[in-house]
Write a protein that holds these residues in place. Sequence first.
Motif, PDB file in Angstrom:
ATOM      1  N   GLU A   1       0.848  -1.178   0.000  1.00 48.64           N
ATOM      2  CA  GLU A   1       0.000   0.000   0.000  1.00 48.64           C
ATOM      3  C   GLU A   1       0.889   1.234   0.000  1.00 48.64           C
ATOM      4  OE1 GLU A   1      -2.393   0.057   3.502  1.00 48.64           O
ATOM      5  OE2 GLU A   1      -0.690   0.135   4.893  1.00 48.64           O
ATOM      6  N   GLU A   2       0.296   2.360  -0.339  1.00 48.26           N
ATOM      7  CA  GLU A   2       1.045   3.614  -0.353  1.00 48.26           C
ATOM      8  C   GLU A   2       1.386   4.041   1.076  1.00 48.26           C
ATOM      9  OE1 GLU A   2      -0.225   6.533  -3.207  1.00 48.26           O
ATOM     10  OE2 GLU A   2       0.118   8.173  -1.795  1.00 48.26           O
ATOM     11  N   ASP A   3       2.589   4.523   1.262  1.00 46.62           N
ATOM     12  CA  ASP A   3       3.017   5.062   2.547  1.00 46.62           C
ATOM     13  C   ASP A   3       3.346   6.534   2.350  1.00 46.62           C
ATOM     14  OD1 ASP A   3       4.098   5.702   4.985  1.00 46.62           O
ATOM     15  OD2 ASP A   3       5.769   4.290   4.893  1.00 46.62           O
ATOM     16  N   ASN A   4       2.615   7.397   3.070  1.00 45.71           N
ATOM     17  CA  ASN A   4       2.827   8.839   2.950  1.00 45.71           C
ATOM     18  C   ASN A   4       2.869   9.431   4.352  1.00 45.71           C
ATOM     19  OD1 ASN A   4       3.053  11.397   1.842  1.00 45.71           O
ATOM     20  ND2 ASN A   4       1.437  11.062   0.338  1.00 45.71           N
ATOM     21  N   SER A   5       3.640   8.806   5.215  1.00 43.94           N
ATOM     22  CA  SER A   5       3.605   9.134   6.638  1.00 43.94           C
ATOM     23  C   SER A   5       4.750  10.050   7.057  1.00 43.94           C
ATOM     24  CB  SER A   5       3.666   7.847   7.464  1.00 43.94           C
ATOM     25  OG  SER A   5       4.879   7.150   7.221  1.00 43.94           O
ATOM     26  N   THR A   6       4.498  10.779   8.131  1.00 40.07           N
ATOM     27  CA  THR A   6       5.516  11.623   8.746  1.00 40.07           C
ATOM     28  C   THR A   6       5.354  11.542  10.257  1.00 40.07           C
ATOM     29  OG1 THR A   6       5.517  13.163   6.868  1.00 40.07           O
ATOM     30  CG2 THR A   6       6.435  13.972   8.947  1.00 40.07           C
ATOM     31  N   ILE A   7       6.457  11.366  10.964  1.00 43.88           N
ATOM     32  CA  ILE A   7       6.439  11.343  12.425  1.00 43.88           C
ATOM     33  C   ILE A   7       7.435  12.381  12.928  1.00 43.88           C
ATOM     34  CG2 ILE A   7       6.737   9.963  14.513  1.00 43.88           C
ATOM     35  CD1 ILE A   7       6.128   7.475  12.874  1.00 43.88           C
ATOM     36  N   LEU A   8       6.969  13.228  13.851  1.00 43.34           N
ATOM     37  CA  LEU A   8       7.789  14.291  14.407  1.00 43.34           C
ATOM     38  C   LEU A   8       7.972  14.047  15.899  1.00 43.34           C
ATOM     39  CD1 LEU A   8       5.902  17.216  12.645  1.00 43.34           C
ATOM     40  CD2 LEU A   8       8.032  16.162  11.906  1.00 43.34           C
ATOM     41  N   TYR A   9       9.217  14.141  16.363  1.00 43.76           N
ATOM     42  CA  TYR A   9       9.562  13.868  17.753  1.00 43.76           C
ATOM     43  C   TYR A   9       9.983  15.181  18.421  1.00 43.76           C
ATOM     44  CZ  TYR A   9       9.771   9.116  15.905  1.00 43.76           C
ATOM     45  OH  TYR A   9       9.469   7.923  15.283  1.00 43.76           O
ATOM     46  N   GLY A  10       9.163  15.653  19.361  1.00 40.16           N
ATOM     47  CA  GLY A  10       9.443  16.917  20.022  1.00 40.16           C
ATOM     48  C   GLY A  10       9.896  16.744  21.457  1.00 40.16           C
ATOM     49  N   GLU A  11      10.235  17.851  22.086  1.00 37.90           N
ATOM     50  CA  GLU A  11      10.675  17.837  23.482  1.00 37.90           C
ATOM     51  C   GLU A  11       9.579  17.327  24.418  1.00 37.90           C
ATOM     52  OE1 GLU A  11      13.483  21.680  24.086  1.00 37.90           O
ATOM     53  OE2 GLU A  11      11.426  22.082  23.427  1.00 37.90           O
ATOM     54  N   ARG A  12       8.311  17.575  24.035  1.00 38.73           N
ATOM     55  CA  ARG A  12       7.213  17.248  24.937  1.00 38.73           C
ATOM     56  C   ARG A  12       6.225  16.251  24.345  1.00 38.73           C
ATOM     57  NH1 ARG A  12       8.117  22.761  26.222  1.00 38.73           N
ATOM     58  NH2 ARG A  12       6.481  23.577  24.866  1.00 38.73           N
ATOM     59  N   GLY A  13       6.608  15.593  23.255  1.00 41.33           N
ATOM     60  CA  GLY A  13       5.700  14.608  22.699  1.00 41.33           C
ATOM     61  C   GLY A  13       6.009  14.266  21.258  1.00 41.33           C
ATOM     62  N   ILE A  14       5.177  13.385  20.732  1.00 43.34           N
ATOM     63  CA  ILE A  14       5.328  12.870  19.368  1.00 43.34           C
ATOM     64  C   ILE A  14       4.050  13.158  18.587  1.00 43.34           C
ATOM     65  CG2 ILE A  14       5.613  10.757  17.989  1.00 43.34           C
ATOM     66  CD1 ILE A  14       7.038   9.538  20.446  1.00 43.34           C
ATOM     67  N   MET A  15       4.203  13.465  17.309  1.00 42.81           N
ATOM     68  CA  MET A  15       3.043  13.595  16.425  1.00 42.81           C
ATOM     69  C   MET A  15       3.226  12.674  15.231  1.00 42.81           C
ATOM     70  SD  MET A  15       1.079  16.898  14.808  1.00 42.81           S
ATOM     71  CE  MET A  15       2.596  17.793  14.508  1.00 42.81           C
ATOM     72  N   LYS A  16       2.247  11.807  15.018  1.00 43.27           N
ATOM     73  CA  LYS A  16       2.252  10.880  13.889  1.00 43.27           C
ATOM     74  C   LYS A  16       1.192  11.327  12.886  1.00 43.27           C
ATOM     75  CE  LYS A  16       3.623   6.932  16.772  1.00 43.27           C
ATOM     76  NZ  LYS A  16       3.308   5.524  17.129  1.00 43.27           N
ATOM     77  N   ILE A  17       1.614  11.506  11.638  1.00 46.70           N
ATOM     78  CA  ILE A  17       0.715  11.973  10.581  1.00 46.70           C
ATOM     79  C   ILE A  17       0.586  10.873   9.530  1.00 46.70           C
ATOM     80  CG2 ILE A  17       0.199  13.848   8.971  1.00 46.70           C
ATOM     81  CD1 ILE A  17       2.492  15.424  10.433  1.00 46.70           C
ATOM     82  N   PHE A  18      -0.605  10.359   9.360  1.00 48.20           N
ATOM     83  CA  PHE A  18      -0.900   9.276   8.408  1.00 48.20           C
ATOM     84  C   PHE A  18      -0.029   8.034   8.636  1.00 48.20           C
ATOM     85  CE2 PHE A  18      -2.072  13.091   5.715  1.00 48.20           C
ATOM     86  CZ  PHE A  18      -3.439  12.955   5.909  1.00 48.20           C
ATOM     87  N   ALA A  19       0.363   7.826   9.889  1.00 52.86           N
ATOM     88  CA  ALA A  19       1.132   6.623  10.230  1.00 52.86           C
ATOM     89  C   ALA A  19       0.212   5.434  10.481  1.00 52.86           C
ATOM     90  CB  ALA A  19       1.999   6.879  11.450  1.00 52.86           C
ATOM     91  N   ASP A  20      -1.073   5.707  10.699  1.00 50.22           N
ATOM     92  CA  ASP A  20      -2.086   4.678  10.965  1.00 50.22           C
ATOM     93  C   ASP A  20      -3.295   5.010  10.099  1.00 50.22           C
ATOM     94  OD1 ASP A  20      -4.333   3.290  12.016  1.00 50.22           O
ATOM     95  OD2 ASP A  20      -3.397   3.138  13.985  1.00 50.22           O
ATOM     96  N   PRO A  21      -3.793   4.062   9.293  1.00 55.13           N
ATOM     97  CA  PRO A  21      -4.936   4.338   8.417  1.00 55.13           C
ATOM     98  C   PRO A  21      -6.174   4.842   9.156  1.00 55.13           C
ATOM     99  CG  PRO A  21      -3.942   2.228   7.864  1.00 55.13           C
ATOM    100  CD  PRO A  21      -3.301   2.680   9.129  1.00 55.13           C
ATOM    101  N   GLU A  22      -6.266   4.528  10.438  1.00 54.23           N
ATOM    102  CA  GLU A  22      -7.428   4.939  11.229  1.00 54.23           C
ATOM    103  C   GLU A  22      -7.223   6.267  11.951  1.00 54.23           C
ATOM    104  OE1 GLU A  22     -10.158   3.072  10.940  1.00 54.23           O
ATOM    105  OE2 GLU A  22      -8.953   1.784   9.623  1.00 54.23           O
ATOM    106  N   LYS A  23      -6.015   6.817  11.870  1.00 59.10           N
ATOM    107  CA  LYS A  23      -5.700   8.031  12.624  1.00 59.10           C
ATOM    108  C   LYS A  23      -4.956   9.003  11.714  1.00 59.10           C
ATOM    109  CE  LYS A  23      -5.133   5.146  16.754  1.00 59.10           C
ATOM    110  NZ  LYS A  23      -4.146   4.593  17.715  1.00 59.10           N
ATOM    111  N   ASP A  24      -5.628  10.059  11.284  1.00 59.40           N
ATOM    112  CA  ASP A  24      -4.980  11.028  10.401  1.00 59.40           C
ATOM    113  C   ASP A  24      -3.795  11.675  11.122  1.00 59.40           C
ATOM    114  OD1 ASP A  24      -7.084  10.409   8.662  1.00 59.40           O
ATOM    115  OD2 ASP A  24      -8.316  12.006   9.484  1.00 59.40           O
ATOM    116  N   ILE A  25      -4.045  12.137  12.350  1.00 63.04           N
ATOM    117  CA  ILE A  25      -2.979  12.668  13.205  1.00 63.04           C
ATOM    118  C   ILE A  25      -3.158  12.059  14.588  1.00 63.04           C
ATOM    119  CG2 ILE A  25      -2.031  14.712  14.350  1.00 63.04           C
ATOM    120  CD1 ILE A  25      -3.000  16.389  12.018  1.00 63.04           C
ATOM    121  N   GLU A  26      -2.069  11.590  15.167  1.00 66.61           N
ATOM    122  CA  GLU A  26      -2.091  11.142  16.552  1.00 66.61           C
ATOM    123  C   GLU A  26      -0.997  11.875  17.312  1.00 66.61           C
ATOM    124  OE1 GLU A  26      -2.265   7.096  19.276  1.00 66.61           O
ATOM    125  OE2 GLU A  26      -1.254   7.007  17.332  1.00 66.61           O
ATOM    126  N   VAL A  27      -1.387  12.509  18.405  1.00 63.21           N
ATOM    127  CA  VAL A  27      -0.445  13.205  19.270  1.00 63.21           C
ATOM    128  C   VAL A  27      -0.292  12.397  20.547  1.00 63.21           C
ATOM    129  CG1 VAL A  27       0.026  15.308  20.583  1.00 63.21           C
ATOM    130  CG2 VAL A  27      -1.067  15.459  18.329  1.00 63.21           C
TER     131      VAL A  27
END
Length: 349
Positions: free
Chosen positions: A249-275
Motif C-alpha cells: 500500500e502507499e506510505d505517505n507518513s511523517t512522524i515528528l519527535y518533540g521535546e514534549r511529545g510525538i506527532m504521527k501523521i498518516f502513520a495509521d490508516p485509522e488516525k490522520d494525526i495522533e499526538v
Amino acid sequence: MSIKVGIIGCGSIANERHAPEYHHHPNVELFLVYDPNPDRAQKLVAKYGGTVAASWQEVVHHPEVQAISDCSTNEMHHIITTEALLAGKHVLCEKPIATTSEGAQAMLAAAKATGAILMIDHNQRLVIAHQKARQIIDSGELGRILSFKTSFGHKGPEHWSINKTNATWFFKKNRSALGVAGDLGIHKVDLLRYLLQDEIVQVSALTAVLDKKDEEGLPIEVCDHMVCLLRTRLGAVGTASFSWSYYGEEDNSTILYGERGIMKIFADPEKDIEVITATGERRVERTGAIQTNDHQTNSGVIDAFIDAIQKQTTPIVTGKDGLIALLIIEAAMESAATGKTISLQQNIG
C-alpha cells in the motif's frame, strides 16, 4: 469574470487533478489544451471542455489565455514555464520545478521580470492534516522538534501514468532526470520545510534501483529508491525515504519527535494525526485521508492558484520554494553519487 486557463500536457496528473479541479471551479474556463498526443488532448477536452491547441506555443502565446498549468514532462518545465511567464501568463508548474537548479533559476527570473505568478504544485502543503500539524507545532504543544522521519512510496509510476506501461517517461534519464527523488522525494522535503518552518542544511543519501525494469526488461535508468539523512538549520536530525517499490500500500507518513511529545501523521490508516504527549496522553485528530493515486479528492491546489491570481497574492508554494526543494534533492543525488555529506547553507540563503 472567468479566468481562461490552458493545460499543457494531458497525462494522469492533468486528467486526475488539474482538469477536473478547473472544471469545477466557478471562476475558471478551461480554454486551451495541448498534448503531443492529439488523441489524449481530445479526450481531456471531451470530458472537461476547452479546445485542442496545435502546439504548446499556441497555448503560451494565445492572447485570451491568462493562466497555464504546466503538466509537461520534467525536462520541459523550465522551457515551457519560462516562455509562459515571459508571455505574461500566470503558471502553475508541476513538480519538480525543473530538472536542474539552473533551469529553475531561469523560471524565477522570468516571473520576476513580468510580475506573473509562479506556483509549484507541492500539494502536500494543502493537505488539511499537514496544515493542522503545522498549527500544533506552532502552538508549542510538542516543544522544539528534535527529530523526524518521513516516507513517501507506492508501487510506481507504471501503475499511475496514463499509459500504464514500463515504457513510462518517468523511467527515462533524459526526461525524468531525478527518478523517485524528483517524483516523490521532492514532495517530502518541501513538506518538512513547511511543517518545521526550518531549512534543511545537510544531506546524506543512498539511492538504488531495487526492482524496476523498463520495457526491455532492463533495470531502469533512474533510481527507484532513496534513503536520506537530513539535518536542519535549527539542529533537528531525521530520515526520509522515497520508493517506487512499496507494493502492499502507499506510505505517505511523517512522524515528528518533540521535546514534549510525538506527532504521527498518516502513520495509521485509522488516525490522520495522533499526538502522544511525554506523559503518555493520546489524542487523535481526524482531518480526512490524504489524496492518493488510488483515491482522488480535491487537492486544493487549483483553488489556491486561482485565489492567488484573483487577489494578486503570493501563492502558498512559490517558485523559490520549488527551487529550494530541488536544491535539496540535487544535494541528495550528489551525496548518493559521491558518498559524501553535502552542505546546503550557501545555496538556500
